[in-house]
Write a protein that holds these residues in place. Structure first.
Motif, PDB file in Angstrom:
ATOM      1  N   MET A   1      -9.736-133.908  -8.952  1.00 41.15           N
ATOM      2  CA  MET A   1      -9.983-134.898 -10.008  1.00 41.15           C
ATOM      3  C   MET A   1     -10.222-134.178 -11.327  1.00 41.15           C
ATOM      4  O   MET A   1     -11.097-133.314 -11.435  1.00 41.15           O
ATOM      5  N   ASP A   2      -9.413-134.499 -12.307  1.00 35.79           N
ATOM      6  CA  ASP A   2      -9.493-133.872 -13.620  1.00 35.79           C
ATOM      7  C   ASP A   2      -9.839-134.932 -14.662  1.00 35.79           C
ATOM      8  O   ASP A   2      -9.064-135.856 -14.904  1.00 35.79           O
ATOM      9  N   LEU A   3     -11.021-134.784 -15.283  1.00 36.31           N
ATOM     10  CA  LEU A   3     -11.470-135.742 -16.295  1.00 36.31           C
ATOM     11  C   LEU A   3     -11.434-135.147 -17.703  1.00 36.31           C
ATOM     12  O   LEU A   3     -11.962-135.734 -18.635  1.00 36.31           O
ATOM     13  N   SER A   4     -10.806-133.981 -17.842  1.00 37.77           N
ATOM     14  CA  SER A   4     -10.862-133.283 -19.121  1.00 37.77           C
ATOM     15  C   SER A   4     -10.180-134.044 -20.249  1.00 37.77           C
ATOM     16  O   SER A   4     -10.508-133.843 -21.429  1.00 37.77           O
ATOM     17  N   SER A   5      -9.241-134.939 -19.922  1.00 35.71           N
ATOM     18  CA  SER A   5      -8.553-135.685 -20.983  1.00 35.71           C
ATOM     19  C   SER A   5      -9.495-136.625 -21.725  1.00 35.71           C
ATOM     20  O   SER A   5      -9.199-137.044 -22.853  1.00 35.71           O
ATOM     21  N   LEU A   6     -10.646-136.959 -21.126  1.00 33.42           N
ATOM     22  CA  LEU A   6     -11.598-137.838 -21.807  1.00 33.42           C
ATOM     23  C   LEU A   6     -12.292-137.141 -22.976  1.00 33.42           C
ATOM     24  O   LEU A   6     -12.938-137.810 -23.794  1.00 33.42           O
ATOM     25  N   SER A   7     -12.165-135.813 -23.067  1.00 33.63           N
ATOM     26  CA  SER A   7     -12.750-135.098 -24.198  1.00 33.63           C
ATOM     27  C   SER A   7     -12.171-135.564 -25.526  1.00 33.63           C
ATOM     28  O   SER A   7     -12.802-135.398 -26.581  1.00 33.63           O
ATOM     29  N   ALA A   8     -10.977-136.138 -25.475  1.00 31.19           N
ATOM     30  CA  ALA A   8     -10.342-136.635 -26.704  1.00 31.19           C
ATOM     31  C   ALA A   8     -11.162-137.747 -27.347  1.00 31.19           C
ATOM     32  O   ALA A   8     -11.009-138.008 -28.555  1.00 31.19           O
ATOM     33  N   PHE A   9     -12.036-138.406 -26.621  1.00 33.30           N
ATOM     34  CA  PHE A   9     -12.899-139.440 -27.207  1.00 33.30           C
ATOM     35  C   PHE A   9     -14.102-138.810 -27.926  1.00 33.30           C
ATOM     36  O   PHE A   9     -14.602-139.374 -28.899  1.00 33.30           O
ATOM     37  N   LEU A  10     -14.574-137.665 -27.445  1.00 32.59           N
ATOM     38  CA  LEU A  10     -15.767-137.041 -28.025  1.00 32.59           C
ATOM     39  C   LEU A  10     -15.437-136.193 -29.246  1.00 32.59           C
ATOM     40  O   LEU A  10     -16.208-136.181 -30.230  1.00 32.59           O
ATOM     41  N   GLU A  11     -14.326-135.482 -29.210  1.00 33.58           N
ATOM     42  CA  GLU A  11     -14.021-134.503 -30.258  1.00 33.58           C
ATOM     43  C   GLU A  11     -13.950-135.090 -31.672  1.00 33.58           C
ATOM     44  O   GLU A  11     -14.360-134.426 -32.631  1.00 33.58           O
ATOM     45  N   PRO A  12     -13.464-136.325 -31.885  1.00 31.09           N
ATOM     46  CA  PRO A  12     -13.393-136.848 -33.260  1.00 31.09           C
ATOM     47  C   PRO A  12     -14.729-137.352 -33.814  1.00 31.09           C
ATOM     48  O   PRO A  12     -14.816-137.652 -35.015  1.00 31.09           O
ATOM     49  N   THR A  13     -15.756-137.481 -33.008  1.00 29.69           N
ATOM     50  CA  THR A  13     -17.011-138.052 -33.496  1.00 29.69           C
ATOM     51  C   THR A  13     -17.672-137.106 -34.500  1.00 29.69           C
ATOM     52  O   THR A  13     -17.642-135.885 -34.323  1.00 29.69           O
ATOM     53  N   PRO A  14     -18.281-137.624 -35.560  1.00 28.91           N
ATOM     54  CA  PRO A  14     -18.910-136.758 -36.567  1.00 28.91           C
ATOM     55  C   PRO A  14     -20.017-135.873 -35.970  1.00 28.91           C
ATOM     56  O   PRO A  14     -20.164-134.711 -36.366  1.00 28.91           O
ATOM     57  N   GLN A  15     -20.783-136.406 -35.016  1.00 25.62           N
ATOM     58  CA  GLN A  15     -21.893-135.635 -34.441  1.00 25.62           C
ATOM     59  C   GLN A  15     -21.365-134.418 -33.685  1.00 25.62           C
ATOM     60  O   GLN A  15     -21.910-133.320 -33.799  1.00 25.62           O
ATOM     61  N   TYR A  16     -20.283-134.624 -32.942  1.00 28.41           N
ATOM     62  CA  TYR A  16     -19.737-133.494 -32.185  1.00 28.41           C
ATOM     63  C   TYR A  16     -19.074-132.492 -33.123  1.00 28.41           C
ATOM     64  O   TYR A  16     -19.192-131.270 -32.923  1.00 28.41           O
ATOM     65  N   LYS A  17     -18.366-132.967 -34.133  1.00 28.32           N
ATOM     66  CA  LYS A  17     -17.715-132.056 -35.079  1.00 28.32           C
ATOM     67  C   LYS A  17     -18.728-131.141 -35.752  1.00 28.32           C
ATOM     68  O   LYS A  17     -18.502-129.938 -35.903  1.00 28.32           O
ATOM     69  N   LEU A  18     -19.883-131.709 -36.153  1.00 33.10           N
ATOM     70  CA  LEU A  18     -20.920-130.912 -36.799  1.00 33.10           C
ATOM     71  C   LEU A  18     -21.455-129.841 -35.846  1.00 33.10           C
ATOM     72  O   LEU A  18     -21.637-128.683 -36.228  1.00 33.10           O
ATOM     73  N   LEU A  19     -21.683-130.226 -34.595  1.00 33.53           N
ATOM     74  CA  LEU A  19     -22.174-129.262 -33.604  1.00 33.53           C
ATOM     75  C   LEU A  19     -21.135-128.171 -33.349  1.00 33.53           C
ATOM     76  O   LEU A  19     -21.475-126.974 -33.306  1.00 33.53           O
ATOM     77  N   SER A  20     -19.881-128.558 -33.192  1.00 31.00           N
ATOM     78  CA  SER A  20     -18.825-127.588 -32.924  1.00 31.00           C
ATOM     79  C   SER A  20     -18.657-126.619 -34.085  1.00 31.00           C
ATOM     80  O   SER A  20     -18.514-125.408 -33.892  1.00 31.00           O
ATOM     81  N   ASP A  21     -18.691-127.139 -35.302  1.00 33.39           N
ATOM     82  CA  ASP A  21     -18.557-126.272 -36.480  1.00 33.39           C
ATOM     83  C   ASP A  21     -19.715-125.279 -36.567  1.00 33.39           C
ATOM     84  O   ASP A  21     -19.530-124.115 -36.946  1.00 33.39           O
ATOM     85  N   THR A  22     -20.922-125.742 -36.219  1.00 35.38           N
ATOM     86  CA  THR A  22     -22.084-124.849 -36.238  1.00 35.38           C
ATOM     87  C   THR A  22     -21.899-123.703 -35.257  1.00 35.38           C
ATOM     88  O   THR A  22     -22.178-122.540 -35.565  1.00 35.38           O
TER      89      THR A  22
END
Length: 650
Positions: free
Chosen positions: A1-22
């Motif tokens: 079972m591979d659920l990695s494609s659901l990451s596409a919902f999290l990556e565009p969120t502003p909160q996640y972008k700020l964390l990733s950039d940090t």
């Protein structure tokens, strides 16, 4: 079972972008507040985005195990997601570490030293604090064998012996070596199959992988890699360093018997011999930690730092109390080294890693003194088996533009229920692409459990992930059998003087006790003392305890003691062998007759039976699945089934 494609919902969120950039910076530290159910989803997404090794430290062992299982599901069963388990023993105990646990730890260490890929490791605070093989010892002993290489066979076998490999008549599991002339079989730790190496003189002529169950070759390979098979390797420790550490201990508090035993075992270790209770002496040989292997440019994630520190301090307190008790009893010398590292030292070591995340407890509001990355997660709705409410709310959510993903062990049945209600749902065999917004997707849960459901707010609407816990109020649980370490003194604790025992070579005797070979001998090896007929005595070395078992008989009458130095026991074994052969002959005749009998053949499984089996609250183990399949195959045949199913409920 591979659920990695659901990451596409999290990556565009502003909160996640700020964390990733940090965290993209060379050196970064962040505090994150995320729902526990969504933490595996978040960590898997970060791991793929950053492309660096990740170490996740959980407070307790069981939490680390569950987190590893969830991360495995979210990553698509990626082999780079590894669990670094803790051994089941505390320092200063005469317990042998479960070999599977030690080898699982070694596989994780090897993944960090190869420089290939970016593994993600999950460990509890206890596992991180347990010392392991020093990194320089590990890396200096890892070696590859290639076709056409020239080797000195005796030197190679001695190296493998020092690396912790066991020599047996045939290989049956990782860490085992077998030799037959110029053919060497080795099952390297971390390999899926053993390798058969054929020599032509001193040159490696061929290397082939084979199935140990039937000895059939599977593939020809050009090379294999061999890593250490055990964490505690006395033969790889510098002798001067070992003698220096031994000189620091003070045995003045120990009983005379314990002093003699410790001196004897130290003597064996210095001479390169094996010691059964090696775990007791791990502090003398294990000088590395997991963090010594972890790259400085990786990411360390600490789940709820106060809980991690609290669990570590509780363990340290238990170890301190154990040391004090054993010292007072005269069982442990003063200044005896431990294989447990204080959490304060490990915490300092984690700060040397360039990237660090602290995941705080969800719902804590008193975090204004620091910048906190609050991710857009929330609790998923629960239905507790009220399927009409589930269908109604799922329809409302998808109509509002939200994406609903239901991951269940009952996907076929749930799909039928949705169809009965007229709800639109897709049931793909696998989640190969990102689900469309405003759609309901039902997935069959397979393999590792993804955990529990959660809700997430996204710029385009939202994502709702539901599991069996949310939909039905119960989810299948995976039962894990904790296998305790083997106590070499367990046999002695179970018998008392006067009990009858059986020696495989000498027959039935009476256990007298333990002691030296002679009363005058104050030092030397300790023996198991057995008394036979005419007051003859047999002294069994402690390393041969596997040859002695309890006497078991159908009646309470005391047995006749065997007389040593006679053929009495040999004749008794011969009679037993003849009786066994006679019984086998009768059983063969019985089974031959049964083969001719005709019984009732049951039909194949029905959908109702499948639904009943899916409703069981626990996930079947591989052995249970195999047994059920074999029983069903037998029941579908016309000949009578003859099968006894035994289960271990411990």
């Amino acid at each position: 079972m591979d659920l990695s494609s659901l990451s596409a919902f999290l990556e565009p969120t502003p909160q996640y972008k700020l964390l990733s950039d940090t965290l993209q910076k060379t050196s970064a530290s962040a505090t994150v507040q995320a729902l526990p159910e969504a933490t595996p989803f978040l960590l898997t997404t970060l791991w793929r985005d950053l492309g660096v090794p990740v170490l996740v430290i959980a407070p307790k062992p069981e939490e680390a195990r569950r987190l590893h299982e969830s991360l495995t599901a979210w990553s698509g069963n990626d082999d780079s997601v590894l669990h670094f388990p803790e051994t089941e023993t505390l320092p200063f105990e005469r317990v042998v570490t479960e070999i599977d646990t030690a080898q699982q730890r070694l596989r994780a260490l090897h993944a960090l030293t190869t420089g290939v890929g970016s593994p993600m490791l999950v460990a509890s605070s206890v596992a991180v604090a347990q010392r392991t093989l020093a990194r320089y010892s590990f890396e200096s002993n890892v070696h590859a064998l290639k076709v056409n290489d020239e080797v000195d066979l005796e030197d190679l076998l001695n190296l493998w012996r020092r690396m912790g490999y066991r020599f047996e008549s045939s290989v049956y599991g990782p860490g085992v070596v077998s030799r037959r002339g110029g053919i060497i079989d080795i099952f390297p730790v971390g390999a899926s199959l053993p390798a058969r190496i054929e020599l032509w003189g001193n040159e490696i002529d061929s290397i082939r992988m084979f199935d140990p169950s039937n000895q059939r070759s599977t593939d020809m390979v050009d090379s294999i890699e061999v890593i250490p098979a055990h964490e505690t390797l006395p033969a790889m420790t510098d002798r001067d360093q070992l003698e220096s550490e031994i000189s620091r201990i003070d045995v003045s508090n120990c009983t005379e018997q314990q002093q003699n035993r410790i001196r004897e075992e130290f003597s064996q270790l210095l001479e390169g011999h094996e010691v059964d209770d090696l775990n007791l002496y791990a502090g003398f040989f294990n000088h590395g930690t997991l963090l010594d292997y972890f790259p400085r440019d990786g990411l360390v994630v600490i789940l709820r730092p106060p809980d991690v520190a609290g669990t570590a301090w509780d363990t340290e307190e238990r170890i301190h109390e154990l040391r004090t008790v054993k010292e007072d009893r005269g069982e442990l010398p003063y200044n005896f080294p431990s294989f447990h590292v204080p959490w304060s030292d490990l915490e300092t070591q984690t700060e040397t890693v360039s990237k660090r995340i602290e995941v705080t407890q969800w719902g804590v509001d008193d975090l204004t003194y620091q910048q906190v990355h609050a991710l857009p997660f929330g609790s998923a709705p629960t239905f507790l088996g009220k399927l009409d409410s589930f269908v109604e709310e799922a329809t409302d959510l998808t109509t509002g533009g939200q994406t609903v993903v239901a991951i269940t062990a009952h996907s076929k049945r749930l799909g039928e229920i949705l169809a009965d209600y007229g709800a639109d749902a897709s049931l793909p065999g696998a989640l190969t692409k990102t689900p469309e917004a405003g759609k309901l997707t039902v997935l069959q849960a397979e393999g590792a459990s993804f955990g529990d459901g959660f809700a997430m707010t996204t710029p385009g609407g939202g994502l709702i992930v539901l599991g069996d816990t949310e939909i039905f109020g119960i989810a299948k649980q995976r039962r894990t059998a904790r296998r305790p370490g083997v106590r070499w003194d367990a046999f002695l604790s179970e018998i008392s003087p006067g009990d009858f025992v059986v020696h495989v070579e000498h027959g039935i005797g009476e256990f007298v006790g333990t002691g030296r070979a002679t009363d005058e001998e104050s030092e030397g090896a300790e023996y198991l003392i057995l008394q036979y007929a005419q007051s003859d005595r047999l002294y069994v070395p402690m390393e041969h305890l596997d040859r002695v078992t309890h006497y078991v008989a159908p009646s309470d009458h005391p047995p006749h003691l065997t007389r040593l130095g006679t053929q009495e026991w040999s004749r008794a074994k011969a009679r037993a062998e003849r009786s066994t052969r006679q019984m086998a002959s009768e059983l063969l005749a019985l089974y031959a007759a049964r083969e001719l009998e005709k019984g009732h053949a049951h039909g194949p499984d029905t959908p109702w039976q499948a639904e009943l089996e899916e409703s069981f609250p626990f996930e079947e183990t591989p052995d249970q699945v195999a047994t059920l399949s074999e029983v069903k195959d037998d029941m579908e045949l016309e000949k009578p089934m003859d099968r006894l199913v035994c289960g271990d409920v411990g």
